[in-house]
Design an enzyme around this catalytic site. Structure first.
Site, PDB file in Angstrom:
ATOM      1  N   GLY A   1       3.108  -1.012  -5.525  1.00  0.00           N
ATOM      2  CA  GLY A   1       2.382  -1.216  -4.217  1.00  0.00           C
ATOM      3  C   GLY A   1       3.696  -1.591  -3.271  1.00  0.00           C
TER       4      GLY A   1
ATOM      5  N   ASP B   1       4.583   8.892  -7.573  1.00  0.00           N
ATOM      6  CA  ASP B   1       6.106   8.615  -7.784  1.00  0.00           C
ATOM      7  C   ASP B   1       6.642   8.620  -9.086  1.00  0.00           C
ATOM      8  OD1 ASP B   1       4.885   6.654  -5.166  1.00  0.00           O
ATOM      9  OD2 ASP B   1       6.136   8.134  -4.797  1.00  0.00           O
TER      10      ASP B   1
ATOM     11  N   THR C   1      -2.591   7.514  -7.459  1.00  0.00           N
ATOM     12  CA  THR C   1      -1.386   7.003  -7.256  1.00  0.00           C
ATOM     13  C   THR C   1      -1.406   5.746  -6.565  1.00  0.00           C
ATOM     14  OG1 THR C   1       0.744   7.332  -6.020  1.00  0.00           O
ATOM     15  CG2 THR C   1      -1.219   8.279  -5.126  1.00  0.00           C
TER      16      THR C   1
ATOM     17  N   ASP D   1      -0.240  11.240 -11.707  1.00  0.00           N
ATOM     18  CA  ASP D   1       0.620   9.987 -10.868  1.00  0.00           C
ATOM     19  C   ASP D   1       1.589  10.689 -10.059  1.00  0.00           C
ATOM     20  OD1 ASP D   1       1.871   7.610 -10.330  1.00  0.00           O
ATOM     21  OD2 ASP D   1       3.615   8.200 -11.430  1.00  0.00           O
TER      22      ASP D   1
ATOM     23  N   THR E   1       0.961   4.646  -4.218  1.00  0.00           N
ATOM     24  CA  THR E   1       1.505   4.934  -2.892  1.00  0.00           C
ATOM     25  C   THR E   1       0.596   5.182  -1.816  1.00  0.00           C
ATOM     26  OG1 THR E   1       3.427   5.884  -1.902  1.00  0.00           O
ATOM     27  CG2 THR E   1       1.971   7.389  -3.035  1.00  0.00           C
TER      28      THR E   1
ATOM     29  N   ASN F   1       1.789   9.346   2.123  1.00  0.00           N
ATOM     30  CA  ASN F   1       2.882   9.942   1.358  1.00  0.00           C
ATOM     31  C   ASN F   1       2.568  10.824   0.553  1.00  0.00           C
ATOM     32  OD1 ASN F   1       3.933   7.636   2.704  1.00  0.00           O
ATOM     33  ND2 ASN F   1       4.245   6.562   0.938  1.00  0.00           N
TER      34      ASN F   1
ATOM     35  N   ARG G   1       5.487  -5.099  -3.351  1.00  0.00           N
ATOM     36  CA  ARG G   1       6.885  -5.282  -3.460  1.00  0.00           C
ATOM     37  C   ARG G   1       7.710  -6.167  -2.672  1.00  0.00           C
ATOM     38  NH1 ARG G   1       7.800   0.245  -4.798  1.00  0.00           N
ATOM     39  NH2 ARG G   1       6.270  -0.117  -6.392  1.00  0.00           N
TER      40      ARG G   1
HETATM   41  C1  XBP Z   1       4.518   3.855  -7.215  1.00  0.00           C
HETATM   42  C2  XBP Z   1       4.535   2.757  -6.551  1.00  0.00           C
HETATM   43  C3  XBP Z   1       4.411   2.777  -4.850  1.00  0.00           C
HETATM   44  C4  XBP Z   1       5.543   3.452  -4.537  1.00  0.00           C
HETATM   45  C5  XBP Z   1       5.912   3.138  -2.901  1.00  0.00           C
HETATM   46  O1  XBP Z   1       3.532   4.562  -7.245  1.00  0.00           O
HETATM   47  O2  XBP Z   1       4.235   1.728  -7.106  1.00  0.00           O
HETATM   48  O3  XBP Z   1       4.015   1.556  -4.483  1.00  0.00           O
HETATM   49  O4  XBP Z   1       6.909   2.756  -5.019  1.00  0.00           O
HETATM   50  O5  XBP Z   1       4.880   3.516  -2.123  1.00  0.00           O
HETATM   51  P1  XBP Z   1       2.830   5.687  -8.255  1.00  0.00           P
HETATM   52  P2  XBP Z   1       4.161   2.604  -0.999  1.00  0.00           P
HETATM   53  O6  XBP Z   1       3.965   5.646  -9.457  1.00  0.00           O
HETATM   54  O7  XBP Z   1       1.579   5.008  -8.774  1.00  0.00           O
HETATM   55  O8  XBP Z   1       2.486   7.129  -7.798  1.00  0.00           O
HETATM   56  O9  XBP Z   1       5.335   1.782  -0.313  1.00  0.00           O
HETATM   57  O10 XBP Z   1       3.431   3.468  -0.255  1.00  0.00           O
HETATM   58  O11 XBP Z   1       3.123   1.735  -2.038  1.00  0.00           O
HETATM   59 MG    MG Z   2       4.726   6.587 -11.181  1.00  0.00          MG
END
Ligand code: XBP
Ligand code: MG
Length: 248
Positions: free
Chosen positions: A52, A11, A122, A9, A124, A128, A56
């Site tokens: 997302g 973020d 991920t 993952d 995101t 990114n 969000r």
């Molecule tokens: C975390 C998320 C992402 C980020 C924001 O992703 O939910 O939506 O918070 O990125 P993960 P975006 O933990 O699966 O890596 O605004 O590009 O969605």
């Molecule tokens: Mg995460």
């Protein structure tokens, strides 16, 4: 089935990107759009229940500005706001402000040396991921990851298993040959839903999450001199024990 691939993952797992990264970028995008919305640290933590960025923003409107949901152009307005946020986030990450979490670079190097395959799963936005890897892991490190599953490439985002299932299909591997790394309850549920043995490293936003089903829950992957340093040998033990149905 021996361990053949690690799936990370992004973020909260590779780097602590939410509080001082995405949250700051959302607020800057709101400011640039002339909106008086401000996501402070506690509020953003609550909004992280929805994965997302576009999803969000919509969730935030549902909770705090439901009158705006009737806007005929809502989808395009959210998309434009999110594109602006992504530009802000890319600038922030490119400045080098979001380092890899403890032990991440060390474990990835160990896995590469041992010939393990690497992938990313991920929610995101794909850009990114590339900027984070190139700015905070190493120049050219994007190429270390054979498969990068990110953002809207799948219909349903975490906690749905879709992104992990897609990555496994691209790898051509069964879940039993892999191990996933996550940081949140949504992420753990997605990985488990795809049948993956999953190791969780928590962060400030996910400390109180429920991680039932995780093979291990740790504060981080540890530096080489720390007692709880996660090594490839340790991963292989967890993987073998989980496959044998025993707790290591
Ligand atoms: C975390 C998320 C992402 C980020 C924001 O992703 O939910 O939506 O918070 O990125 P993960 P975006 O933990 O699966 O890596 O605004 O590009 O969605
Ligand atoms: Mg995460």
């Amino acid at each position: 089935m021996p361990l053949q691939a690690l799936i990370f993952d992004v973020d909260g797992t590779l780097a602590d990107t939410e509080r001082d990264g995405h949250r700051i970028a959302f607020n800057e995008a709101f400011r640039q759009a002339g909106l008086d919305w401000h996501w402070d640290i506690p509020l953003y933590g609550a909004l992280l229940a929805v994965t997302g960025g576009k999803e969000r923003i919509r969730y935030f409107l549902q909770q705090f500005h439901p009158q705006l949901l009737d806007d005929a152009d809502l989808d395009s307005r959210i998309a434009a706001l999110h594109q602006s946020k992504t530009r802000c986030y890319l600038d922030l990450v490119a400045s080098g402000g979001l380092p890899m979490r403890p032990g991440v670079a060390r474990l990835i190097a160990e896995a590469r040396d041992a010939g393990l395959r690497l992938a990313i799963a991920t929610t995101t936005t794909p850009e990114n991921v590339v900027v984070l890897l190139e700015s905070s892991l190493a120049k050219g490190s994007t190429a270390w990851f054979e498969v990068i599953g990110a953002g809207d490439i799948v219909p349903a985002k975490k906690p749905a298993p879709d992104i992990y299932t897609w990555v496994l299909e691209q790898l051509g591997l069964p879940a039993s040959a892999c191990l996933a790394f996550e940081d949140s309850d949504n992420g753990l549920r997605a990985a488990l839903g795809a049948g993956l043995i999953t190791l969780v490293t928590t962060n400030d936003y996910t400390l109180d999450h429920v991680f039932d089903g995780a093979t291990a829950v740790l504060p981080d992957l540890g530096s080489s001199d720390s007692p709880q340093c996660v090594t490839l040998a340790g991963l292989r033990q967890w993987h073998a024990a989980a496959q044998a149905g025993s707790v290591p």
